[in-house]
Design an enzyme around this catalytic site. Structure first.
Site, PDB file in Angstrom:
ATOM      1  N   LYS A 161      -7.872   6.845 -19.365  1.00  0.00           N
ATOM      2  CA  LYS A 161      -8.172   7.356 -20.696  1.00  0.00           C
ATOM      3  C   LYS A 161      -6.908   7.334 -21.578  1.00  0.00           C
ATOM      4  O   LYS A 161      -6.404   6.267 -21.863  1.00  0.00           O
ATOM      5  CB  LYS A 161      -8.799   8.748 -20.568  1.00  0.00           C
ATOM      6  CG  LYS A 161      -9.841   8.861 -19.441  1.00  0.00           C
ATOM      7  CD  LYS A 161     -11.101   8.062 -19.681  1.00  0.00           C
ATOM      8  CE  LYS A 161     -12.006   7.941 -18.470  1.00  0.00           C
ATOM      9  NZ  LYS A 161     -12.429   9.182 -17.840  1.00  0.00           N
ATOM     10  N   ARG A 181       0.845  -1.197   0.000  1.00  0.00           N
ATOM     11  CA  ARG A 181       0.000   0.000   0.000  1.00  0.00           C
ATOM     12  C   ARG A 181       0.877   1.242   0.000  1.00  0.00           C
ATOM     13  O   ARG A 181       0.596   2.229  -0.649  1.00  0.00           O
ATOM     14  CB  ARG A 181      -0.966   0.003   1.203  1.00  0.00           C
ATOM     15  CG  ARG A 181      -1.751   1.305   1.281  1.00  0.00           C
ATOM     16  CD  ARG A 181      -2.970   1.326   2.198  1.00  0.00           C
ATOM     17  NE  ARG A 181      -2.944   0.402   3.297  1.00  0.00           N
ATOM     18  CZ  ARG A 181      -2.223   0.566   4.420  1.00  0.00           C
ATOM     19  NH1 ARG A 181      -1.471   1.640   4.576  1.00  0.00           N
ATOM     20  NH2 ARG A 181      -2.267  -0.342   5.371  1.00  0.00           N
ATOM     21  N   ASP A 197      -7.402  19.180 -14.117  1.00  0.00           N
ATOM     22  CA  ASP A 197      -7.692  17.844 -14.649  1.00  0.00           C
ATOM     23  C   ASP A 197      -7.236  17.843 -16.109  1.00  0.00           C
ATOM     24  O   ASP A 197      -7.862  18.466 -16.966  1.00  0.00           O
ATOM     25  CB  ASP A 197      -9.206  17.570 -14.527  1.00  0.00           C
ATOM     26  CG  ASP A 197      -9.598  16.178 -15.014  1.00  0.00           C
ATOM     27  OD1 ASP A 197      -8.846  15.589 -15.817  1.00  0.00           O
ATOM     28  OD2 ASP A 197     -10.675  15.688 -14.602  1.00  0.00           O
ATOM     29  N   TYR A 250     -16.435  16.834 -15.668  1.00  0.00           N
ATOM     30  CA  TYR A 250     -16.754  15.411 -15.653  1.00  0.00           C
ATOM     31  C   TYR A 250     -17.828  15.138 -14.587  1.00  0.00           C
ATOM     32  O   TYR A 250     -17.690  15.576 -13.440  1.00  0.00           O
ATOM     33  CB  TYR A 250     -15.473  14.631 -15.347  1.00  0.00           C
ATOM     34  CG  TYR A 250     -15.686  13.144 -15.276  1.00  0.00           C
ATOM     35  CD1 TYR A 250     -15.998  12.417 -16.410  1.00  0.00           C
ATOM     36  CD2 TYR A 250     -15.574  12.464 -14.066  1.00  0.00           C
ATOM     37  CE1 TYR A 250     -16.214  11.052 -16.346  1.00  0.00           C
ATOM     38  CE2 TYR A 250     -15.777  11.100 -13.990  1.00  0.00           C
ATOM     39  CZ  TYR A 250     -16.100  10.401 -15.138  1.00  0.00           C
ATOM     40  OH  TYR A 250     -16.311   9.051 -15.073  1.00  0.00           O
TER      41      TYR A 250
HETATM   42  C1  LIG Z   1     -12.965   9.604 -16.596  1.00  0.00           C
HETATM   43  C2  LIG Z   1     -12.652  10.945 -16.070  1.00  0.00           C
HETATM   44  C3  LIG Z   1     -12.455  11.148 -14.694  1.00  0.00           C
HETATM   45  C4  LIG Z   1     -12.612  10.045 -13.682  1.00  0.00           C
HETATM   46  O1  LIG Z   1     -11.642   9.066 -13.843  1.00  0.00           O
HETATM   47  P1  LIG Z   1     -11.876   7.493 -13.484  1.00  0.00           P
HETATM   48  O2  LIG Z   1     -10.592   6.881 -13.870  1.00  0.00           O
HETATM   49  O3  LIG Z   1     -13.041   7.040 -14.290  1.00  0.00           O
HETATM   50  O4  LIG Z   1     -12.158   7.436 -12.018  1.00  0.00           O
HETATM   51  C5  LIG Z   1     -12.121  12.432 -14.277  1.00  0.00           C
HETATM   52  N1  LIG Z   1     -11.998  13.450 -15.156  1.00  0.00           N
HETATM   53  C6  LIG Z   1     -12.204  13.291 -16.481  1.00  0.00           C
HETATM   54  C7  LIG Z   1     -12.040  14.450 -17.395  1.00  0.00           C
HETATM   55  C8  LIG Z   1     -12.539  12.039 -16.985  1.00  0.00           C
HETATM   56  O5  LIG Z   1     -12.742  11.894 -18.296  1.00  0.00           O
END
Ligand SMILES: *Cc1c(COP(=O)(O)O)cnc(C)c1O
Length: 379
Positions: free
Chosen positions: A195, A46, A170, A98
């Site tokens: 992504k 962890r 983000d 998001y």
């Molecule tokens: C998918 C996404 C998230 C969340 O990420 P997860 O890996 O699904 O928890 C946050 N911000 C954006 C812009 C996203 O496309």
């Protein structure tokens, strides 16, 4: 080292045990100690794991940061940022973001006494109207999901610094191939590595990168104390994905442009949202802070026709109807009922997420095939 080299070598070293070029998957929870405290830098997975460590170094390297952290998901990474706050603190956030981030803010952290202000940040001056002594964090997503709005990171960072706040960006949509928020003045860059960084739709993961040692220490403490870490197998896959980030992104951008231009010229399509268009409201800022415009394109049907939009989605053959984005394969989504269903309809429509809006994650197939598919589906 320049960016393309960093995706492959950044923060990496050959494994000291046998010289394996890829870091081994250290599928272990614990590590032998010769005497209490007598270990080789790893005690419990962890806290630290060598495969995850290699990935965290890669995250830091590609974002031009000093410290990288890997989490079980993008939302787990955002969750760790929010745990820097205390009841009474206030956060200023983009209003077009998001859906899962919005849900975490309003359904979990609001109940812990944190106050969120959601505003249109395209006009950066607007931010200062919401800053008071309780404000601690500015949360920016750019390009925004799914409306592809662009927020000026440099201008936001100036405001954030002036008021001694944290600025978190983000960077999931842009990736460091297109945009490096830390270089532009942000304190924290966050990714859903699920992504583009992973890039192959085969893992769920989150990332944070920071430059400040104190901030990094607080986040490492939260990562270990709360425990939302990623496993070594996923860390290995993400590392492998990052090695081709630059070549994938180049093609995502080329295909995104071809698809956006095709849609914009189509008589049955109303609006096309892609920051590369000269008439995009923040095209000039996109051009300054991004090196290209990415592979995400959203559009609406003529007259905001919901039924036609659903027909198009159902008729697509190469584009798969699915949540998520950023993989090599093209995906189509319907934000109002999928990614953004957790945002109330009234709030959604205010920001443009109408019922006929379709979001495309344009993959790296041949663009002619993608356009042929869209053409038959729209017809
Ligand atoms: C998918 C996404 C998230 C969340 O990420 P997860 O890996 O699904 O928890 C946050 N911000 C954006 C812009 C996203 O496309």
């Amino acid at each position: 080292m320049k960016f393309n080299t960093k995706t492959i070598h950044g923060g990496q070293q050959c494994d000291p045990a046998y010289g394996s070029v890829m870091p081994p998957i250290y599928q272990t929870s614990t590590y032998a100690q010769s005497t209490p405290g007598g270990h080789k830098g790893y005690e419990y997975s962890r806290t630290h794991n060598p495969t995850r460590h290699a990935l965290e170094n890669s995250f830091a390297s590609i974002e031009n940061g000093k410290y990288g952290l890997a989490f079980a998901s993008g939302l787990a990474a955002i969750d760790a940022i929010l745990k820097l706050l205390k009841p009474g603190d206030e956060v200023i956030s983009t209003n077009d973001l998001y859906g899962g981030s919005y849900r975490l803010f309003t359904k979990i952290y609001k109940d812990f006494g944190i106050k969120f202000h959601f505003l249109c940040m395209e006009n950066v001056e607007n931010i200062e109207n919401y800053i008071n002594t309780n404000t601690k964090l500015i949360w920016v997503e750019t390009p925004t999901n799914p409306m592809m709005n662009i927020i000026d990171i440099i201008a936001t960072a100036k405001i954030s610094k002036k008021h001694n706040l944290l600025l978190a960006v983000d960077n999931t949509f842009a990736t460091p191939y297109l945009q490096k928020p830390l270089d532009l003045g942000a304190d924290i860059v966050m990714h859903s590595a699920t992504k583009y960084l992973g890039g192959h739709s085969d893992l769920v993961m989150g990332a944070l990168v920071v430059n400040n040692k104190d901030l990094a220490d607080r986040l490492y403490f939260i990562q270990n104390a709360s425990g939302a870490i990623c496993g070594p197998q996923d860390a290995f896959l993400a590392l492998r994905g990052i090695k081709t980030l630059h070549v994938r992104m180049q093609r995502h951008c080329e295909n995104g442009k071809a698809v956006a231009q095709y849609l914009a010229a189509h008589p049955k399509i109303e609006n096309v949202y892609w920051p590369g268009f000269k008439n995009h409201p923040n095209h000039l800022i996109a051009k300054t802070q991004m090196s290209d415009f990415g592979g995400m394109v959203s559009f609406t049907t003529k007259g905001n026709n919901y039924k036609k939009a659903i027909k198009i989605i159902e008729n697509l053959k190469l584009f798969t109807l699915a949540e998520s984005l950023g993989g090599v394969e093209s995906l189509a989504g319907h934000p109002a009922s999928m990614t953004h269903a957790s945002i109330p309809k009234q709030e959604r429509e205010k920001i443009g997420v109408v019922d006929s809006l379709i979001r495309l994650s344009v993959g790296i197939e041949d663009s002619e095939d993608l356009i042929t598919d869209l053409n038959q589906a729209i017809r």
